[in-house]
Design a protein around this motif. Structure first.
Motif, mmCIF file in Angstrom:
data_model
loop_
_atom_site.group_PDB
_atom_site.id
_atom_site.type_symbol
_atom_site.label_atom_id
_atom_site.label_comp_id
_atom_site.label_asym_id
_atom_site.label_seq_id
_atom_site.Cartn_x
_atom_site.Cartn_y
_atom_site.Cartn_z
ATOM 1 N N TRP A 55 29.444 27.391 2.366
ATOM 2 C CA TRP A 55 30.649 28.073 1.886
ATOM 3 C C TRP A 55 31.884 27.177 1.941
ATOM 4 N N TYR A 56 31.869 26.137 2.790
ATOM 5 C CA TYR A 56 32.945 25.140 2.724
ATOM 6 C C TYR A 56 32.887 24.428 1.371
ATOM 7 N N SER A 57 31.677 24.075 0.976
ATOM 8 C CA SER A 57 31.503 23.417 -0.323
ATOM 9 C C SER A 57 31.921 24.340 -1.453
ATOM 10 N N ALA A 58 31.539 25.608 -1.364
ATOM 11 C CA ALA A 58 31.902 26.570 -2.400
ATOM 12 C C ALA A 58 33.420 26.671 -2.538
ATOM 13 N N ALA A 59 34.130 26.560 -1.434
ATOM 14 C CA ALA A 59 35.590 26.660 -1.458
ATOM 15 C C ALA A 59 36.247 25.383 -1.973
ATOM 16 N N ILE A 60 35.686 24.237 -1.641
ATOM 17 C CA ILE A 60 36.342 22.969 -1.983
ATOM 18 C C ILE A 60 35.889 22.385 -3.323
ATOM 19 N N ASN A 61 34.706 22.739 -3.804
ATOM 20 C CA ASN A 61 34.203 22.184 -5.067
ATOM 21 C C ASN A 61 35.159 22.381 -6.241
ATOM 22 N N PRO A 62 35.720 23.585 -6.445
ATOM 23 C CA PRO A 62 36.647 23.731 -7.578
ATOM 24 C C PRO A 62 37.866 22.802 -7.471
ATOM 25 N N ILE A 63 38.340 22.579 -6.266
ATOM 26 C CA ILE A 63 39.479 21.671 -6.072
ATOM 27 C C ILE A 63 39.080 20.248 -6.445
ATOM 28 N N LEU A 64 37.909 19.828 -5.975
ATOM 29 C CA LEU A 64 37.429 18.482 -6.285
ATOM 30 C C LEU A 64 37.188 18.323 -7.794
ATOM 31 N N LEU A 65 36.648 19.348 -8.437
ATOM 32 C CA LEU A 65 36.420 19.285 -9.883
ATOM 33 C C LEU A 65 37.740 19.229 -10.649
ATOM 34 N N MET A 66 38.749 19.928 -10.164
ATOM 35 C CA MET A 66 40.066 19.877 -10.822
ATOM 36 C C MET A 66 40.712 18.500 -10.640
ATOM 37 N N ILE A 67 40.534 17.888 -9.488
ATOM 38 C CA ILE A 67 41.032 16.521 -9.285
ATOM 39 C C ILE A 67 40.335 15.569 -10.258
ATOM 40 N N LEU A 68 39.021 15.714 -10.394
ATOM 41 C CA LEU A 68 38.258 14.902 -11.349
ATOM 42 C C LEU A 68 38.766 15.117 -12.765
ATOM 43 N N LEU A 69 38.976 16.354 -13.135
ATOM 44 C CA LEU A 69 39.471 16.673 -14.473
ATOM 45 C C LEU A 69 40.853 16.063 -14.704
ATOM 46 N N GLY A 70 41.714 16.142 -13.709
ATOM 47 C CA GLY A 70 43.040 15.531 -13.818
ATOM 48 C C GLY A 70 42.953 14.027 -13.980
ATOM 49 N N TYR A 71 42.072 13.392 -13.233
ATOM 50 C CA TYR A 71 41.901 11.945 -13.352
ATOM 51 C C TYR A 71 41.392 11.585 -14.748
ATOM 52 N N TYR A 72 40.446 12.351 -15.250
ATOM 53 C CA TYR A 72 39.912 12.096 -16.587
ATOM 54 C C TYR A 72 40.999 12.225 -17.654
ATOM 55 N N LYS A 73 41.794 13.273 -17.569
ATOM 56 C CA LYS A 73 42.871 13.463 -18.548
ATOM 57 C C LYS A 73 43.883 12.322 -18.472
ATOM 58 N N TRP A 74 44.181 11.875 -17.276
ATOM 59 C CA TRP A 74 45.103 10.749 -17.098
ATOM 60 C C TRP A 74 44.518 9.482 -17.730
ATOM 61 N N THR A 75 43.228 9.251 -17.519
ATOM 62 C CA THR A 75 42.548 8.095 -18.118
ATOM 63 C C THR A 75 42.617 8.168 -19.644
ATOM 64 N N CYS A 76 42.424 9.363 -20.191
ATOM 65 C CA CYS A 76 42.503 9.536 -21.649
ATOM 66 C C CYS A 76 43.902 9.219 -22.163
#
Length: 158
Positions: free
Chosen positions: A126-147
């Motif tokens: 459940w720690y992973s369940a709580a933190i995964n969306p945050i980590l995925l949003m950080i990844l998405l932000g990094y990808y958009k910045w790279t684009c």
């Protein structure tokens, strides 16, 4: 170790077969970012606080593939299928589905060796369940910045 090898082969095959969106440059950026970000996160949760680990506690060469070639292709798949042009509701549902899939996969990796390779200390799913969306949003932000950086480079050359 068998489970890790199967997962690495499967995720890498899927990532490179289904990828229709990410350029080679973006893949390299995501791969390096993912590896660096995961190692930084694991440095604290794994090595300092002993929350979880791969195979055995502490630094272990056996865990290197899990750090370097398991998670990047999963992130490539996530980014490739992300519904960028859809409404916020669809994006949230996509994140929820991914969170469920990631937690189910994590629970699967807890199987005994040779199939499993991940171990919990005080960490729990459940720690992973709580933190995964945050980590995925950080990844998405990094990808958009790279684009955006790529667009600047392309406009600067024309």
């Amino acid at each position: 170790m068998i489970g890790l090898i199967i997962a690495i082969i499967a995720f890498n095959l899927i990532a490179f077969i289904v990828n229709k969106r990410l350029t080679a440059n973006q893949i390299v950026h995501i791969w390096i970012f993912t590896t660096a970000f995961q190692l930084t996160f694991d440095l604290y949760i794994n090595f300092k606080y002993h929350g979880y680990w791969y195979f055995t506690e502490g630094v272990d060469w056996k865990a290197f593939p899990a750090h370097a070639i398991l998670i990047p292709p999963v992130n490539i798949i996530f980014l490739n299928w992300f519904p960028y042009r859809n409404l916020l509701g669809k994006k949230i549902i996509y994140l929820i589905y991914w969170d469920i899939a990631l937690v189910l996969y994590e629970v699967l990796t807890l199987l005994p060796e040779p199939w499993g390779y991940f171990r919990y200390g005080w960490w729990d799913w459940w720690y992973s369940a709580a933190i995964n969306p945050i980590l995925l949003m950080i990844l998405l932000g990094y990808y958009k910045w790279t684009c955006k950086l790529e667009e600047k480079i392309i406009r600067g050359q024309s």
